[in-house]
Write an enzyme that holds these catalytic residues in place. Structure first.
Site, PDB file in Angstrom:
ATOM      1  N   CYS A  73       0.859  -1.189   0.000  1.00 21.50           N
ATOM      2  CA  CYS A  73       0.000   0.000   0.000  1.00 21.50           C
ATOM      3  C   CYS A  73       0.889   1.229   0.000  1.00 21.50           C
ATOM      4  O   CYS A  73       2.069   1.131  -0.359  1.00 21.50           O
ATOM      5  CB  CYS A  73      -0.981  -0.020   1.176  1.00 21.50           C
ATOM      6  SG  CYS A  73      -0.196   0.059   2.800  1.00 21.50           S
ATOM      7  N   ASN A  87       2.302   1.423   4.384  1.00 28.49           N
ATOM      8  CA  ASN A  87       2.571   0.151   5.079  1.00 28.49           C
ATOM      9  C   ASN A  87       2.258   0.241   6.575  1.00 28.49           C
ATOM     10  O   ASN A  87       2.893  -0.423   7.396  1.00 28.49           O
ATOM     11  CB  ASN A  87       4.026  -0.332   4.859  1.00 28.49           C
ATOM     12  CG  ASN A  87       4.281  -1.792   5.249  1.00 28.49           C
ATOM     13  OD1 ASN A  87       5.381  -2.149   5.637  1.00 28.49           O
ATOM     14  ND2 ASN A  87       3.285  -2.632   5.173  1.00 28.49           N
ATOM     15  N   CYS A 113      -1.430   0.839   7.390  1.00 29.12           N
ATOM     16  CA  CYS A 113      -2.880   0.587   7.505  1.00 29.12           C
ATOM     17  C   CYS A 113      -3.297  -0.644   6.690  1.00 29.12           C
ATOM     18  O   CYS A 113      -3.546  -1.713   7.236  1.00 29.12           O
ATOM     19  CB  CYS A 113      -3.694   1.802   7.063  1.00 29.12           C
ATOM     20  SG  CYS A 113      -3.380   3.283   8.049  1.00 29.12           S
ATOM     21  N   ARG A 114      -3.373  -0.485   5.367  1.00 31.75           N
ATOM     22  CA  ARG A 114      -3.987  -1.549   4.563  1.00 31.75           C
ATOM     23  C   ARG A 114      -3.110  -2.771   4.364  1.00 31.75           C
ATOM     24  O   ARG A 114      -3.574  -3.908   4.550  1.00 31.75           O
ATOM     25  CB  ARG A 114      -4.401  -0.981   3.189  1.00 31.75           C
ATOM     26  CG  ARG A 114      -5.528   0.025   3.282  1.00 31.75           C
ATOM     27  CD  ARG A 114      -5.664   0.830   2.012  1.00 31.75           C
ATOM     28  NE  ARG A 114      -4.512   1.690   1.801  1.00 31.75           N
ATOM     29  CZ  ARG A 114      -4.297   2.442   0.731  1.00 31.75           C
ATOM     30  NH1 ARG A 114      -5.188   2.411  -0.258  1.00 31.75           N
ATOM     31  NH2 ARG A 114      -3.236   3.206   0.639  1.00 31.75           N
ATOM     32  N   SER A 115      -1.848  -2.584   3.952  1.00 30.06           N
ATOM     33  CA  SER A 115      -1.049  -3.786   3.647  1.00 30.06           C
ATOM     34  C   SER A 115      -0.676  -4.605   4.893  1.00 30.06           C
ATOM     35  O   SER A 115      -0.655  -5.832   4.814  1.00 30.06           O
ATOM     36  CB  SER A 115       0.163  -3.462   2.770  1.00 30.06           C
ATOM     37  OG  SER A 115       1.058  -2.589   3.386  1.00 30.06           O
ATOM     38  N   ASP A 137      -8.121   4.168   1.076  1.00 30.13           N
ATOM     39  CA  ASP A 137      -7.139   4.563   2.080  1.00 30.13           C
ATOM     40  C   ASP A 137      -7.879   5.071   3.324  1.00 30.13           C
ATOM     41  O   ASP A 137      -8.590   6.063   3.245  1.00 30.13           O
ATOM     42  CB  ASP A 137      -6.269   5.672   1.473  1.00 30.13           C
ATOM     43  CG  ASP A 137      -5.140   6.073   2.385  1.00 30.13           C
ATOM     44  OD1 ASP A 137      -5.172   5.710   3.579  1.00 30.13           O
ATOM     45  OD2 ASP A 137      -4.231   6.762   1.915  1.00 30.13           O
TER      46      ASP A 137
HETATM   47  P1  4NP Z   1      -1.745   2.858   4.081  1.00 27.37           P
HETATM   48  O1  4NP Z   1      -2.346   4.228   4.647  1.00 27.37           O
HETATM   49  O2  4NP Z   1      -1.202   3.170   2.724  1.00 27.37           O
HETATM   50  O3  4NP Z   1      -2.926   1.964   4.039  1.00 27.37           O
HETATM   51  O4  4NP Z   1      -0.681   2.423   5.077  1.00 27.37           O
HETATM   52  C1  4NP Z   1      -1.608   5.417   4.694  1.00 27.37           C
HETATM   53  C2  4NP Z   1      -0.750   5.644   5.728  1.00 27.37           C
HETATM   54  C3  4NP Z   1      -0.047   6.831   5.788  1.00 27.37           C
HETATM   55  C4  4NP Z   1      -0.207   7.782   4.791  1.00 27.37           C
HETATM   56  C5  4NP Z   1      -1.055   7.534   3.738  1.00 27.37           C
HETATM   57  C6  4NP Z   1      -1.760   6.346   3.685  1.00 27.37           C
HETATM   58  N1  4NP Z   1       0.511   9.008   4.867  1.00 27.37           N
HETATM   59  O5  4NP Z   1       0.250   9.877   4.014  1.00 27.37           O
HETATM   60  O6  4NP Z   1       1.332   9.190   5.748  1.00 27.37           O
END
Ligand code: 4NP
Length: 160
Positions: free
Chosen positions: A11, A14, A16-18, A128
């Site tokens: 994702c 790294n 939240c989703r992955s 997201d």
């Molecule tokens: P992820 O979510 O891609 O599912 O881990 C996010 C975590 C952090 C950010 C964006 C999406 N960020 O912009 O810091």
């Protein structure tokens, strides 16, 4: 014994989703007694959260489903990942575009949208949840759970 199948979830951050996908897919594999047949990991396209544990909201949402993400730590994708993993599953079309850029240069395993393994979900991207509320994290779990079952069925040649 056959070589394990190596599965990588990707994702943006790294956190939240992955990691949620890593935890859920691990749990499904484990429940079916297939642990020795798989190596499972996750990473992010971005570098902001390297070394950090998953977002607390992701940990809490997974915990409600008896899945522990607290020991995971974020890392950034490297070109070798496309050589080392047999399946590379990305969460949204921006991730796909970013990892395809790597793939065009370095080759290896071509990334796929993870939700293509959840055809009945009706969406192709895991939204997201980072800037939203807790219900976003619950939705992530629901989508990832369905795609994990589809992926495992595909990899084992069975219906789950
Ligand atoms: P992820 O979510 O891609 O599912 O881990 C996010 C975590 C952090 C950010 C964006 C999406 N960020 O912009 O810091």
């Amino acid at each position: 014994m056959d070589k394990p199948t190596r599965v990588l979830f990707v994702c943006l951050g790294n956190i939240c989703r992955s990691p949620t996908a890593e935890g859920i897919f691990r749990a499904l594999v484990s429940r079916r007694g297939l642990k020795h047949q798989f190596e499972i990991d996750s990473c992010g396209v971005g570098d902001w959260h390297i070394g950090r544990a998953p977002d607390n909201r992701a940990i809490m949402a997974a915990r409600r489903h008896d899945i522990d993400l607290s020991g995971l730590r974020a890392r950034q994708i490297v070109p070798e990942d496309l050589q080392n993993f047999d399946r590379v599953l990305v969460m949204d079309s921006q991730n796909l575009s970013d990892v395809m850029d790597l793939w065009r240069v370095h080759g290896g395993t071509r990334p796929e949208l993870f939700l293509d393994y959840a055809p009945s979900a009706g969406v192709r991207e895991v939204p997201d949840p980072y800037y939203g509320g807790d219900d976003g994290f619950e939705r992530v779990i629901e989508l990832i759970y369905e795609a994990s079952q589809g992926l495992l069925a595909d990899l084992t040649g069975t219906k789950v």
